[in-house]
Enzyme design. Structure first.
Site, mmCIF file in Angstrom:
data_model
loop_
_atom_site.group_PDB
_atom_site.id
_atom_site.type_symbol
_atom_site.label_atom_id
_atom_site.label_comp_id
_atom_site.label_asym_id
_atom_site.label_seq_id
_atom_site.Cartn_x
_atom_site.Cartn_y
_atom_site.Cartn_z
ATOM 1 N N ASP A 67 33.727 48.622 54.688
ATOM 2 C CA ASP A 67 33.207 49.751 53.931
ATOM 3 C C ASP A 67 31.813 50.164 54.388
ATOM 4 O O ASP A 67 31.187 49.495 55.213
ATOM 5 C CB ASP A 67 33.198 49.428 52.432
ATOM 6 N N ASP A 136 33.631 41.703 39.113
ATOM 7 C CA ASP A 136 34.744 42.271 38.351
ATOM 8 C C ASP A 136 36.070 42.137 39.095
ATOM 9 O O ASP A 136 37.067 42.739 38.708
ATOM 10 C CB ASP A 136 34.476 43.735 37.999
ATOM 11 N N HIS A 138 36.750 42.965 42.342
ATOM 12 C CA HIS A 138 37.111 43.954 43.364
ATOM 13 C C HIS A 138 36.925 43.382 44.764
ATOM 14 O O HIS A 138 36.114 42.490 44.993
ATOM 15 C CB HIS A 138 36.315 45.249 43.192
ATOM 16 N N GLU A 143 37.303 49.397 43.435
ATOM 17 C CA GLU A 143 36.886 49.089 42.081
ATOM 18 C C GLU A 143 38.089 48.943 41.147
ATOM 19 O O GLU A 143 39.211 49.345 41.484
ATOM 20 C CB GLU A 143 35.965 50.209 41.574
#
Length: 269
Positions: A67, A136, A138, A143
């Site tokens: 990314d 979380d 990811h 996400e």
């Protein structure tokens, strides 16, 4: 999923680097998928040491990063291209033309993302993908709620991700709100994945990824559907795994098998 529990972050890095080095030596023109952030730093440090002290040769290797932040150029100190150059690529003998990071300043993101996917295909696909994990759950910038079949595309970052990265930018207001990221579907096409996690802050995400249901709310849980994932985690990141003792027992048997001390024929006798 093979779960390897190491004592600390440095041990995680050394173990992960051994898997990477084994591939590079066996397949000198392999394709590596790379991650950024604090988690893989010990792995990259060990690979640099192996290159310098053990002649680990990266001259034929191709890399693709997961990314990049939208709006940041390659020379921005918080861009992922800059991170990779500083922490790995400038310190090994890799051909710069073989290193790829999504373009965070593309004029046409839809076209740029399609081209990135095509470059991966043209290179023969990713042999080994290194992954970190968010608090979380990811992976890359996929996400919670991301499609488990998604491809490289633009994603809006969650408030939690922005807060987690605020310390690198000098405040949450300076963190880009968008990123270009490989999709979950793209990641799952890698031949092998190395999932790295360290610290108590990742313990819930590790538990949900390894032992929870497969759900788009924990995008890393999609790795349960991959045929070859190796999770290398430290003791604190593993602290909430219900089957921690079993994973340790499985790993002891795996080590014996790999060393030739445990014969499969003996198991069936």
């Amino acid at each position: 999923m093979r779960v390897i529990i190491e004592e600390d972050g440095e041990s995680v890095g050394r173990r992960a680097a051994r898997f990477v080095a084994e591939l590079v030596r066996r397949k000198p023109r392999c394709v590596l998928g790379l991650a950024t952030g604090i988690t893989p730093l010990s792995t990259y440090g060990e690979l640099i040491r192996m290159h310098r002290e053990e002649d680990l040769d990266f001259s034929g290797v191709t890399t693709f990063n997961l990314d990049e932040y939208v709006g940041l150029g390659a020379n921005h100190p918080q861009s992922y291209r800059y991170f990779m150059q500083e922490n790995l690529l400038d310190k090994i003998n890799i051909d710069p033309s073989r290193t790829h990071v999504p373009d965070g300043r593309a004029l046409d993101f839809e076209s740029s993302c399609r081209q990135y996917e095509q470059k991966i295909k043209d290179a023969g696909g990713i042999d080994l993908q290194i992954l970190g994990i968010g608090r979380d759950g990811h992976i890359a910038f996929n996400e919670p709620g991301s499609s488990l079949g998604s491809r490289t595309r633009l994603k809006t970052l969650t408030g939690e991700t922005i807060q987690d990265n605020a310390r690198f930018f000098g405040g949450a207001d300076k963190v880009p709100r968008l990123a270009v990221t490989m999709g979950v579907g793209t990641i799952l096409e890698s031949r092998r994945c190395l999932l790295l996690a360290m610290g108590e802050g990742k313990a819930n995400a590790v538990r949900d990824t390894v032992e929870g249901p497969v759900t788009a709310q924990i995008t890393a849980s999609a790795l349960q559907m991959h045929q070859e994932v190796i999770a290398i985690i430290d003791g604190t990141a593993a602290s909430r795994l219900a089957r921690r003792d079993y994973y340790a027992e499985v790993e002891r048997s795996q080590v014996l098998l790999e060393s030739g001390q445990l014969k499969l024929s003996a198991i069936h006798d």
